[in-house]
Design a protein around this motif. Structure first.
Motif, PDB file in Angstrom:
ATOM      1  N   GLY A  55      44.264 -66.390 -87.511  1.00  0.00           N
ATOM      2  CA  GLY A  55      43.832 -65.203 -86.766  1.00  0.00           C
ATOM      3  C   GLY A  55      42.394 -64.815 -87.021  1.00  0.00           C
ATOM      4  O   GLY A  55      42.118 -63.672 -87.406  1.00  0.00           O
ATOM      5  N   PRO A  56      41.441 -65.726 -86.810  1.00  0.00           N
ATOM      6  CA  PRO A  56      40.035 -65.410 -87.099  1.00  0.00           C
ATOM      7  C   PRO A  56      39.422 -64.388 -86.150  1.00  0.00           C
ATOM      8  O   PRO A  56      38.399 -63.798 -86.481  1.00  0.00           O
ATOM      9  CB  PRO A  56      39.338 -66.771 -86.952  1.00  0.00           C
ATOM     10  CG  PRO A  56      40.209 -67.550 -86.022  1.00  0.00           C
ATOM     11  CD  PRO A  56      41.607 -67.134 -86.357  1.00  0.00           C
ATOM     12  N   VAL A 120      42.848 -68.409 -96.609  1.00  0.00           N
ATOM     13  CA  VAL A 120      42.123 -67.139 -96.652  1.00  0.00           C
ATOM     14  C   VAL A 120      42.204 -66.541 -95.260  1.00  0.00           C
ATOM     15  O   VAL A 120      41.789 -67.181 -94.284  1.00  0.00           O
ATOM     16  CB  VAL A 120      40.649 -67.319 -97.053  1.00  0.00           C
ATOM     17  CG1 VAL A 120      39.992 -65.957 -97.268  1.00  0.00           C
ATOM     18  CG2 VAL A 120      40.512 -68.175 -98.309  1.00  0.00           C
ATOM     19  N   ALA A 121      42.742 -65.323 -95.138  1.00  0.00           N
ATOM     20  CA  ALA A 121      42.948 -64.787 -93.796  1.00  0.00           C
ATOM     21  C   ALA A 121      43.115 -63.278 -93.800  1.00  0.00           C
ATOM     22  O   ALA A 121      43.715 -62.706 -94.712  1.00  0.00           O
ATOM     23  CB  ALA A 121      44.180 -65.435 -93.146  1.00  0.00           C
ATOM     24  N   TRP A 145      48.990 -75.510-100.753  1.00  0.00           N
ATOM     25  CA  TRP A 145      47.861 -74.632-101.015  1.00  0.00           C
ATOM     26  C   TRP A 145      47.690 -74.390-102.520  1.00  0.00           C
ATOM     27  O   TRP A 145      48.654 -74.334-103.269  1.00  0.00           O
ATOM     28  CB  TRP A 145      48.038 -73.289-100.297  1.00  0.00           C
ATOM     29  CG  TRP A 145      49.383 -72.634-100.498  1.00  0.00           C
ATOM     30  CD1 TRP A 145      50.515 -72.807 -99.747  1.00  0.00           C
ATOM     31  CD2 TRP A 145      49.751 -71.714-101.548  1.00  0.00           C
ATOM     32  NE1 TRP A 145      51.552 -72.059-100.263  1.00  0.00           N
ATOM     33  CE2 TRP A 145      51.116 -71.373-101.348  1.00  0.00           C
ATOM     34  CE3 TRP A 145      49.062 -71.146-102.623  1.00  0.00           C
ATOM     35  CZ2 TRP A 145      51.809 -70.490-102.179  1.00  0.00           C
ATOM     36  CZ3 TRP A 145      49.745 -70.272-103.474  1.00  0.00           C
ATOM     37  CH2 TRP A 145      51.103 -69.951-103.235  1.00  0.00           C
ATOM     38  N   GLN A 146      46.434 -74.219-102.932  1.00  0.00           N
ATOM     39  CA  GLN A 146      46.136 -73.827-104.313  1.00  0.00           C
ATOM     40  C   GLN A 146      46.240 -72.321-104.492  1.00  0.00           C
ATOM     41  O   GLN A 146      46.694 -71.830-105.517  1.00  0.00           O
ATOM     42  CB  GLN A 146      44.723 -74.269-104.692  1.00  0.00           C
ATOM     43  CG  GLN A 146      44.568 -75.732-105.024  1.00  0.00           C
ATOM     44  CD  GLN A 146      43.178 -76.011-105.612  1.00  0.00           C
ATOM     45  OE1 GLN A 146      42.254 -75.216-105.458  1.00  0.00           O
ATOM     46  NE2 GLN A 146      43.032 -77.146-106.264  1.00  0.00           N
ATOM     47  N   SER A 147      45.739 -71.589-103.488  1.00  0.00           N
ATOM     48  CA  SER A 147      45.746 -70.130-103.563  1.00  0.00           C
ATOM     49  C   SER A 147      45.828 -69.546-102.164  1.00  0.00           C
ATOM     50  O   SER A 147      45.468 -70.191-101.169  1.00  0.00           O
ATOM     51  CB  SER A 147      44.507 -69.605-104.291  1.00  0.00           C
ATOM     52  OG  SER A 147      43.334 -69.880-103.534  1.00  0.00           O
ATOM     53  N   LEU A 148      46.309 -68.310-102.115  1.00  0.00           N
ATOM     54  CA  LEU A 148      46.341 -67.523-100.882  1.00  0.00           C
ATOM     55  C   LEU A 148      45.518 -66.267-101.122  1.00  0.00           C
ATOM     56  O   LEU A 148      45.734 -65.566-102.121  1.00  0.00           O
ATOM     57  CB  LEU A 148      47.785 -67.119-100.525  1.00  0.00           C
ATOM     58  CG  LEU A 148      48.854 -68.211-100.476  1.00  0.00           C
ATOM     59  CD1 LEU A 148      50.244 -67.573-100.298  1.00  0.00           C
ATOM     60  CD2 LEU A 148      48.565 -69.182 -99.338  1.00  0.00           C
ATOM     61  N   THR A 149      44.589 -65.978-100.238  1.00  0.00           N
ATOM     62  CA  THR A 149      43.807 -64.736-100.320  1.00  0.00           C
ATOM     63  C   THR A 149      43.978 -64.061 -98.969  1.00  0.00           C
ATOM     64  O   THR A 149      43.381 -64.477 -97.970  1.00  0.00           O
ATOM     65  CB  THR A 149      42.333 -65.021-100.626  1.00  0.00           C
ATOM     66  OG1 THR A 149      42.254 -65.821-101.824  1.00  0.00           O
ATOM     67  CG2 THR A 149      41.558 -63.733-100.834  1.00  0.00           C
ATOM     68  N   LEU A 150      44.795 -63.019 -98.931  1.00  0.00           N
ATOM     69  CA  LEU A 150      45.317 -62.519 -97.660  1.00  0.00           C
ATOM     70  C   LEU A 150      45.202 -61.002 -97.550  1.00  0.00           C
ATOM     71  O   LEU A 150      45.441 -60.272 -98.516  1.00  0.00           O
ATOM     72  CB  LEU A 150      46.794 -62.909 -97.510  1.00  0.00           C
ATOM     73  CG  LEU A 150      47.120 -64.407 -97.686  1.00  0.00           C
ATOM     74  CD1 LEU A 150      48.627 -64.605 -97.728  1.00  0.00           C
ATOM     75  CD2 LEU A 150      46.490 -65.221 -96.569  1.00  0.00           C
ATOM     76  N   ALA A 202      44.824 -53.927 -97.935  1.00  0.00           N
ATOM     77  CA  ALA A 202      44.456 -54.480 -99.233  1.00  0.00           C
ATOM     78  C   ALA A 202      44.467 -55.993 -99.148  1.00  0.00           C
ATOM     79  O   ALA A 202      45.222 -56.584 -98.381  1.00  0.00           O
ATOM     80  CB  ALA A 202      45.417 -54.011-100.321  1.00  0.00           C
ATOM     81  N   VAL A 203      43.595 -56.604 -99.953  1.00  0.00           N
ATOM     82  CA  VAL A 203      43.551 -58.064-100.060  1.00  0.00           C
ATOM     83  C   VAL A 203      44.304 -58.465-101.324  1.00  0.00           C
ATOM     84  O   VAL A 203      44.059 -57.932-102.407  1.00  0.00           O
ATOM     85  CB  VAL A 203      42.099 -58.579-100.133  1.00  0.00           C
ATOM     86  CG1 VAL A 203      42.079 -60.096-100.330  1.00  0.00           C
ATOM     87  CG2 VAL A 203      41.345 -58.201 -98.861  1.00  0.00           C
ATOM     88  N   VAL A 204      45.234 -59.399-101.161  1.00  0.00           N
ATOM     89  CA  VAL A 204      46.019 -59.910-102.287  1.00  0.00           C
ATOM     90  C   VAL A 204      45.635 -61.368-102.515  1.00  0.00           C
ATOM     91  O   VAL A 204      45.569 -62.156-101.567  1.00  0.00           O
ATOM     92  CB  VAL A 204      47.528 -59.810-102.010  1.00  0.00           C
ATOM     93  CG1 VAL A 204      48.326 -60.314-103.218  1.00  0.00           C
ATOM     94  CG2 VAL A 204      47.922 -58.383-101.682  1.00  0.00           C
TER      95      VAL A 204
END
Length: 279
Positions: A55-56, A120-121, A145-150, A202-204
């Motif tokens: 969803g960019p 990242v999204a 995935w290594q990480s999720l930044t959402l 918030a970003v998690v």
């Protein structure tokens, strides 16, 4: 040739392409490129990773990811109105941005990504939780995935990091904390978005663990946790009676008082119970 620095401001991009945010698509656009850069940095070093972005929209976070050195970005966008704006970014970064017009719930992105992968999204509000649960519950672990930044609504973010005894503690807390280390890294007021949503966000950041914290079959654990929290006001001996006739004995064997309620049970105890009930 255009570069990221010479692309027009996002407000102009939105006006030029008539990109009014649509509630039906869960859209709330971030226009401040300083803020999108800050979000991108929460994912850590991007220089050696492929990034999956869902969803960019007009590409604010996309620009931030590329500016922070992402090796490559795969942007999945359902709204075709956004594609011309994203093409401008792709033209400014040859070979580093691939845009796919698709519903993220229907797409398997793995064929388009090369490990290591970070997600990242600024997730569309209407699909964010479902996507997170899918990423947390694959059959095999570690995941792709290594990480999720959402980005989530603040209420959802608090559920992800909640601890036993709190009202926010529930299924999402357990699924996230069983296989990852989640933490809230950024809070955003409604005014950071266009149009402003009615709630804070918030970003998690969730860092994948190499293995789950405690052994358990993921399908059994998911079923136990879902049953427990679907009737969270009931004692567990009642909420889980459909699992097996001797649920009281199995709860006690897992170190759980049958009169406890789900919100007081730790992740370790739920995993012990999942190992002690029929699959």
């Amino acid at each position: 040739m255009k570069t990221l620095d010479t692309l027009p401001p996002l407000s102009r991009v939105i006006a030029d392409h008539d990109l009014d945010a649509r509630r039906s698509l869960g859209q709330n656009f971030l226009l401040d490129l300083n803020l999108t850069g800050k979000i991108a940095r929460q994912a850590g070093d991007l220089t050696g990773a492929d990034i999956l972005e869902i969803g960019p929209g007009p590409g604010g976070l996309t620009r931030g990811l590329l500016a922070e050195g992402a090796r490559r970005v795969l942007a999945v966008e359902k709204d075709r109105r956004c594609l011309p704006a994203l093409k401008q970014i792709a033209d400014a970064c040859p070979g580093r941005l691939e845009v796919i017009e698709a519903d993220a719930l229907q797409l398997d992105p793995l064929a388009h990504l090369t490990p290591p992968v970070k997600v990242v999204a600024n997730l569309p509000y209407n699909v964010g939780t479902e996507l997170l649960v899918r990423w947390l519950t694959p059959r095999d672990w570690p995941p792709f995935w290594q990480s999720l930044t959402l980005m989530f609504q603040r209420e959802v973010a608090e559920r992800i990091v909640a601890t036993p005894g709190s009202k926010a503690y529930g299924r999402l807390s357990l699924l996230a904390q069983w296989r990852s280390v989640p933490r809230i890294v950024l809070n955003l007021p409604p005014g950071a978005f266009s149009p402003p949503p009615k709630v804070s966000s918030a970003v998690v950041h969730l860092q994948a663990l190499p293995a789950p914290r405690f052994p358990a079959d993921h399908k059994v654990l998911e079923r136990v946790v879902a049953m427990a929290f679907n009737q969270r006001r009931k004692m567990l001996r009642a909420a889980l009676k459909g699992l097996c006739p001797d649920i009281g004995d199995r709860l006690r064997a897992a170190g759980i008082d049958p009169t406890q309620r789900a919100e007081t049970v730790t992740l370790e105890q739920f995993c012990a119970l999942a190992r002690n009930v029929p699959g």
